[in-house]
Motif scaffolding. Structure first.
Motif, short mmCIF file in Angstrom:
data_model
loop_
_atom_site.label_atom_id
_atom_site.label_comp_id
_atom_site.label_asym_id
_atom_site.label_seq_id
_atom_site.Cartn_x
_atom_site.Cartn_y
_atom_site.Cartn_z
N PHE A 7 0.97 -1.11 0.10
CA PHE A 7 -0.06 0.03 -0.07
C PHE A 7 0.86 1.18 -0.01
O PHE A 7 0.71 2.26 -0.70
N VAL A 8 2.09 1.16 0.88
CA VAL A 8 2.92 2.61 0.83
C VAL A 8 3.53 2.57 -0.15
O VAL A 8 3.62 3.81 -0.90
N GLY A 9 3.96 1.47 -0.93
CA GLY A 9 4.83 1.85 -2.04
C GLY A 9 3.82 2.03 -3.17
O GLY A 9 4.13 2.92 -4.03
N ILE A 10 2.43 1.89 -3.36
CA ILE A 10 1.74 2.21 -4.42
C ILE A 10 1.49 3.65 -3.92
O ILE A 10 1.24 4.54 -4.99
N LEU A 11 1.14 3.98 -2.69
CA LEU A 11 0.88 5.50 -2.18
C LEU A 11 2.11 6.24 -2.80
O LEU A 11 1.87 7.58 -3.36
N PHE A 12 3.28 6.03 -2.47
CA PHE A 12 4.52 6.77 -3.14
C PHE A 12 4.48 6.76 -4.60
O PHE A 12 4.69 8.08 -5.29
N ILE A 13 3.93 5.95 -5.44
CA ILE A 13 4.07 6.02 -6.70
C ILE A 13 2.97 6.97 -7.28
O ILE A 13 3.25 7.85 -8.06
N PHE A 14 1.98 6.91 -6.51
CA PHE A 14 0.58 7.92 -6.87
C PHE A 14 1.14 9.23 -6.55
O PHE A 14 0.86 10.15 -7.26
N ILE A 15 1.76 9.49 -5.41
CA ILE A 15 2.18 10.96 -5.03
C ILE A 15 3.15 11.45 -6.07
O ILE A 15 2.99 12.45 -6.58
N TRP A 16 4.00 10.57 -6.54
CA TRP A 16 5.13 11.08 -7.65
C TRP A 16 4.29 11.33 -8.93
O TRP A 16 4.66 12.18 -9.62
N ILE A 17 3.50 10.47 -9.32
CA ILE A 17 2.62 10.75 -10.58
C ILE A 17 1.82 12.14 -10.54
O ILE A 17 1.91 12.93 -11.35
N LEU A 18 1.13 12.45 -9.24
CA LEU A 18 0.51 13.49 -9.09
C LEU A 18 1.57 14.95 -8.93
O LEU A 18 1.14 15.93 -9.72
N PHE A 19 2.47 14.68 -8.46
CA PHE A 19 3.60 15.74 -8.47
C PHE A 19 4.18 16.03 -10.02
O PHE A 19 4.30 17.29 -10.29
N THR A 20 4.30 15.08 -10.73
CA THR A 20 4.84 15.27 -12.11
C THR A 20 3.69 15.91 -13.04
O THR A 20 4.23 16.78 -13.85
N VAL A 21 2.44 15.43 -12.80
CA VAL A 21 1.53 16.22 -13.43
C VAL A 21 1.26 17.45 -13.02
O VAL A 21 1.03 18.52 -13.86
N TRP A 22 1.41 17.88 -11.67
CA TRP A 22 1.33 19.23 -11.37
C TRP A 22 2.45 20.17 -11.96
O TRP A 22 2.41 21.22 -12.23
#
Length: 129
Positions: free
Chosen positions: A104-119
């Motif tokens: 879960f934490v690994g997927i959460l980190f990937i999701f955060i980085w994707i959001l950061f990249t989009v931003w």
């Protein structure tokens, strides 16, 4: 050979301290600012994205060799000592029982980085228009 062994031991210690930070982040006794520092350090350490990409000779690895240990040191200073000691013991016990896995934490980190990249992408596109 001695230098290589020292580096391996140092890397193991850093990895253990990262897990202590993760456990401390989840601890209710940890102040919010220490939690923020801890999760940022853990996320950066395990993230495939670096400030300076690893393919750049020498500089690519310097950020990992400098930023991660400094971040760990800072975050540990912000966490109450009793919390650190208890979580070190817990981390050691979990290590003996097998490496901890938290998808879960690994997927959460990937999701955060994707959001950061989009931003960041939107900001750059806004400047280019």
């Amino acid at each position: 050979m001695v230098a290589l062994d020292r580096l391996k031991n140092y890397a193991k210690k850093l990895k253990q301290e990262l897990f202590v930070l993760y456990l401390s982040y989840k601890d209710q006794r940890t102040p919010w600012h220490a939690k923020a520092a801890a999760i940022c350090v853990v996320a950066y350490a395990f993230s495939p994205i670096d400030l300076i990409p690893d393919f750049i000779p020498v500089l690519g690895y310097l950020d990992d060799l400098i930023i991660v240990p400094l971040g760990i040191s800072l975050a540990l200073k912000l966490i109450p000592p009793i919390v650190i000691e208890e979580n070190r013991e817990m981390a050691e016990q979990l290590k003996m029982n097998g490496k901890p896995k938290n998808w879960f934490v690994g997927i959460l980190f990937i999701f955060i980085w994707i959001l950061f990249t989009v931003w960041i992408g939107r900001i750059i596109l806004g400047y280019l228009r």
